[in-house]
Design a protein around this motif. Structure first.
Motif, PDB file in Angstrom:
ATOM      1  N   ASN A   1       0.815  -1.221   0.000  1.00  0.00           N
ATOM      2  CA  ASN A   1       0.000   0.000   0.000  1.00  0.00           C
ATOM      3  C   ASN A   1       0.846   1.268   0.000  1.00  0.00           C
ATOM      4  OD1 ASN A   1      -2.436  -1.391  -0.061  1.00  0.00           O
ATOM      5  ND2 ASN A   1      -2.549  -1.520   2.160  1.00  0.00           N
ATOM      6  N   ARG A   2       1.995   1.245   0.690  1.00  0.00           N
ATOM      7  CA  ARG A   2       2.863   2.432   0.787  1.00  0.00           C
ATOM      8  C   ARG A   2       3.873   2.514  -0.341  1.00  0.00           C
ATOM      9  NH1 ARG A   2       4.244   0.369   6.019  1.00  0.00           N
ATOM     10  NH2 ARG A   2       6.355   0.076   5.239  1.00  0.00           N
ATOM     11  N   ASN A   3       4.112   1.374  -1.017  1.00  0.00           N
ATOM     12  CA  ASN A   3       5.182   1.290  -2.013  1.00  0.00           C
ATOM     13  C   ASN A   3       6.527   1.614  -1.369  1.00  0.00           C
ATOM     14  OD1 ASN A   3       5.872   0.688  -4.757  1.00  0.00           O
ATOM     15  ND2 ASN A   3       6.368   2.832  -5.033  1.00  0.00           N
ATOM     16  N   ASP A   4       6.705   1.118  -0.151  1.00  0.00           N
ATOM     17  CA  ASP A   4       7.909   1.405   0.614  1.00  0.00           C
ATOM     18  C   ASP A   4       8.186   0.227   1.539  1.00  0.00           C
ATOM     19  OD1 ASP A   4      10.045   2.876   1.703  1.00  0.00           O
ATOM     20  OD2 ASP A   4       8.776   3.629   3.309  1.00  0.00           O
ATOM     21  N   ALA A   5       9.452  -0.154   1.614  1.00  0.00           N
ATOM     22  CA  ALA A   5       9.816  -1.268   2.479  1.00  0.00           C
ATOM     23  C   ALA A   5      11.273  -1.159   2.882  1.00  0.00           C
ATOM     24  CB  ALA A   5       9.594  -2.589   1.750  1.00  0.00           C
ATOM     25  N   LYS A   6      11.624  -1.861   3.941  1.00  0.00           N
ATOM     26  CA  LYS A   6      13.025  -1.972   4.321  1.00  0.00           C
ATOM     27  C   LYS A   6      13.723  -2.859   3.294  1.00  0.00           C
ATOM     28  CE  LYS A   6      12.117  -1.670   9.254  1.00  0.00           C
ATOM     29  NZ  LYS A   6      12.119  -2.396  10.526  1.00  0.00           N
ATOM     30  N   TYR A   7      14.996  -2.607   3.083  1.00  0.00           N
ATOM     31  CA  TYR A   7      15.744  -3.405   2.116  1.00  0.00           C
ATOM     32  C   TYR A   7      15.709  -4.886   2.489  1.00  0.00           C
ATOM     33  CZ  TYR A   7      19.331  -5.256  -0.897  1.00  0.00           C
ATOM     34  OH  TYR A   7      19.989  -6.023  -1.820  1.00  0.00           O
ATOM     35  N   SER A   8      15.820  -5.192   3.770  1.00  0.00           N
ATOM     36  CA  SER A   8      15.819  -6.598   4.191  1.00  0.00           C
ATOM     37  C   SER A   8      14.503  -7.286   3.824  1.00  0.00           C
ATOM     38  CB  SER A   8      16.083  -6.714   5.691  1.00  0.00           C
ATOM     39  OG  SER A   8      15.065  -6.047   6.421  1.00  0.00           O
ATOM     40  N   GLN A   9      13.397  -6.558   3.929  1.00  0.00           N
ATOM     41  CA  GLN A   9      12.103  -7.124   3.555  1.00  0.00           C
ATOM     42  C   GLN A   9      12.037  -7.353   2.041  1.00  0.00           C
ATOM     43  OE1 GLN A   9       9.872  -3.879   5.202  1.00  0.00           O
ATOM     44  NE2 GLN A   9       9.310  -5.035   7.042  1.00  0.00           N
ATOM     45  N   LEU A  10      12.504  -6.355   1.280  1.00  0.00           N
ATOM     46  CA  LEU A  10      12.509  -6.485  -0.174  1.00  0.00           C
ATOM     47  C   LEU A  10      13.393  -7.650  -0.617  1.00  0.00           C
ATOM     48  CD1 LEU A  10      12.729  -2.766  -1.312  1.00  0.00           C
ATOM     49  CD2 LEU A  10      10.789  -4.318  -1.607  1.00  0.00           C
ATOM     50  N   ARG A  11      14.531  -7.801   0.039  1.00  0.00           N
ATOM     51  CA  ARG A  11      15.458  -8.880  -0.313  1.00  0.00           C
ATOM     52  C   ARG A  11      14.805 -10.240  -0.095  1.00  0.00           C
ATOM     53  NH1 ARG A  11      18.434 -11.464   2.900  1.00  0.00           N
ATOM     54  NH2 ARG A  11      18.523  -9.844   4.483  1.00  0.00           N
ATOM     55  N   ARG A  12      14.126 -10.400   1.040  1.00  0.00           N
ATOM     56  CA  ARG A  12      13.465 -11.678   1.328  1.00  0.00           C
ATOM     57  C   ARG A  12      12.329 -11.942   0.342  1.00  0.00           C
ATOM     58  NH1 ARG A  12      13.926  -9.845   6.804  1.00  0.00           N
ATOM     59  NH2 ARG A  12      11.671  -9.597   6.915  1.00  0.00           N
ATOM     60  N   MET A  13      11.573 -10.889   0.003  1.00  0.00           N
ATOM     61  CA  MET A  13      10.502 -11.048  -0.980  1.00  0.00           C
ATOM     62  C   MET A  13      11.081 -11.412  -2.347  1.00  0.00           C
ATOM     63  SD  MET A  13       8.108  -7.819   0.179  1.00  0.00           S
ATOM     64  CE  MET A  13       7.340  -7.698  -1.410  1.00  0.00           C
ATOM     65  N   ALA A  14      12.141 -10.730  -2.735  1.00  0.00           N
ATOM     66  CA  ALA A  14      12.770 -10.990  -4.030  1.00  0.00           C
ATOM     67  C   ALA A  14      13.303 -12.421  -4.092  1.00  0.00           C
ATOM     68  CB  ALA A  14      13.887  -9.982  -4.287  1.00  0.00           C
ATOM     69  N   GLU A  15      13.928 -12.872  -3.030  1.00  0.00           N
ATOM     70  CA  GLU A  15      14.438 -14.246  -2.993  1.00  0.00           C
ATOM     71  C   GLU A  15      13.300 -15.247  -3.134  1.00  0.00           C
ATOM     72  OE1 GLU A  15      16.688 -14.627   0.621  1.00  0.00           O
ATOM     73  OE2 GLU A  15      18.308 -13.349  -0.119  1.00  0.00           O
ATOM     74  N   THR A  16      12.200 -14.999  -2.433  1.00  0.00           N
ATOM     75  CA  THR A  16      11.042 -15.888  -2.496  1.00  0.00           C
ATOM     76  C   THR A  16      10.460 -15.931  -3.905  1.00  0.00           C
ATOM     77  OG1 THR A  16      10.519 -15.464  -0.174  1.00  0.00           O
ATOM     78  CG2 THR A  16       8.741 -16.339  -1.538  1.00  0.00           C
ATOM     79  N   LEU A  17      10.453 -14.770  -4.574  1.00  0.00           N
ATOM     80  CA  LEU A  17       9.875 -14.676  -5.917  1.00  0.00           C
ATOM     81  C   LEU A  17      10.898 -14.956  -7.023  1.00  0.00           C
ATOM     82  CD1 LEU A  17       7.725 -11.501  -5.230  1.00  0.00           C
ATOM     83  CD2 LEU A  17       6.860 -13.820  -5.630  1.00  0.00           C
ATOM     84  N   SER A  18      12.136 -15.213  -6.652  1.00  0.00           N
ATOM     85  CA  SER A  18      13.226 -15.495  -7.606  1.00  0.00           C
ATOM     86  C   SER A  18      13.463 -14.350  -8.586  1.00  0.00           C
ATOM     87  CB  SER A  18      12.948 -16.790  -8.378  1.00  0.00           C
ATOM     88  OG  SER A  18      12.842 -17.867  -7.494  1.00  0.00           O
ATOM     89  N   VAL A  19      13.484 -13.139  -8.043  1.00  0.00           N
ATOM     90  CA  VAL A  19      13.807 -11.952  -8.838  1.00  0.00           C
ATOM     91  C   VAL A  19      14.812 -11.112  -8.064  1.00  0.00           C
ATOM     92  CG1 VAL A  19      11.573 -11.872 -10.034  1.00  0.00           C
ATOM     93  CG2 VAL A  19      11.880 -10.584  -7.911  1.00  0.00           C
ATOM     94  N   LYS A  20      15.277 -10.061  -8.686  1.00  0.00           N
ATOM     95  CA  LYS A  20      16.200  -9.137  -8.030  1.00  0.00           C
ATOM     96  C   LYS A  20      15.416  -8.032  -7.325  1.00  0.00           C
ATOM     97  CE  LYS A  20      19.815 -11.240  -9.416  1.00  0.00           C
ATOM     98  NZ  LYS A  20      20.595 -11.984  -8.481  1.00  0.00           N
ATOM     99  N   VAL A  21      15.973  -7.490  -6.262  1.00  0.00           N
ATOM    100  CA  VAL A  21      15.350  -6.366  -5.553  1.00  0.00           C
ATOM    101  C   VAL A  21      15.129  -5.208  -6.520  1.00  0.00           C
ATOM    102  CG1 VAL A  21      15.677  -4.638  -3.737  1.00  0.00           C
ATOM    103  CG2 VAL A  21      16.259  -7.039  -3.290  1.00  0.00           C
ATOM    104  N   ALA A  22      16.088  -4.975  -7.400  1.00  0.00           N
ATOM    105  CA  ALA A  22      15.978  -3.882  -8.371  1.00  0.00           C
ATOM    106  C   ALA A  22      14.750  -4.030  -9.252  1.00  0.00           C
ATOM    107  CB  ALA A  22      17.236  -3.803  -9.229  1.00  0.00           C
ATOM    108  N   TYR A  23      14.337  -5.254  -9.511  1.00  0.00           N
ATOM    109  CA  TYR A  23      13.118  -5.468 -10.310  1.00  0.00           C
ATOM    110  C   TYR A  23      11.888  -5.086  -9.493  1.00  0.00           C
ATOM    111  CZ  TYR A  23       9.432  -7.527 -13.057  1.00  0.00           C
ATOM    112  OH  TYR A  23       8.275  -7.701 -13.790  1.00  0.00           O
TER     113      TYR A  23
END
Length: 110
Positions: free
Chosen positions: A38-60
């Motif tokens: 909803n905020r389009n904002d997250a901590k880097y650690s959260q984004l990293r874990r989400m990206a790993e789960t989704l098999s993409v890069k944080v930059a994506y």
């Protein structure tokens, strides 16, 4: 499509997941995941874990690149980055498309 929410929603559909599964596998509470989206904002650690789960890069996820699975191998001691040939070709295609758009915009109209 630059919002984290847009990219996450597309990715979970592609992977046959739910938001609850993403939250659980990323070790983020469902409430936190909804807040991130909803905020389009997250901590880097959260984004990293989400990206790993989704098999993409944080930059994506953050919209910094349109290449979801660009595989980058950092060689910090050597001072260079190795990219897969397919990733380089995809980037070159994007550059050509952008150059073409710029030329179209800068072409004088009669």
């Amino acid at each position: 499509m630059k919002r984290i929410e847009d990219r996450v929603r597309v990715l979970i559909v592609e992977r046959g997941m739910t938001l609850l599964q993403l939250a659980t596998q990323s070790k983020i509470t469902e409430a936190t995941l909804h807040a991130i989206l909803n905020r389009n904002d997250a901590k880097y650690s959260q984004l990293r874990r989400m990206a790993e789960t989704l098999s993409v890069k944080v930059a994506y996820l953050t919209g910094e690149t349109d290449l979801p699975s660009m595989s980058v191998v950092h060689e910090s001691e050597a001072g260079y980055v190795a990219l897969k040939a397919g990733d380089v070709i995809a980037m070159q295609k994007q550059i050509i498309e952008l150059q073409s758009k710029l030329l179209t915009l800068n072409t004088p109209k009669d």
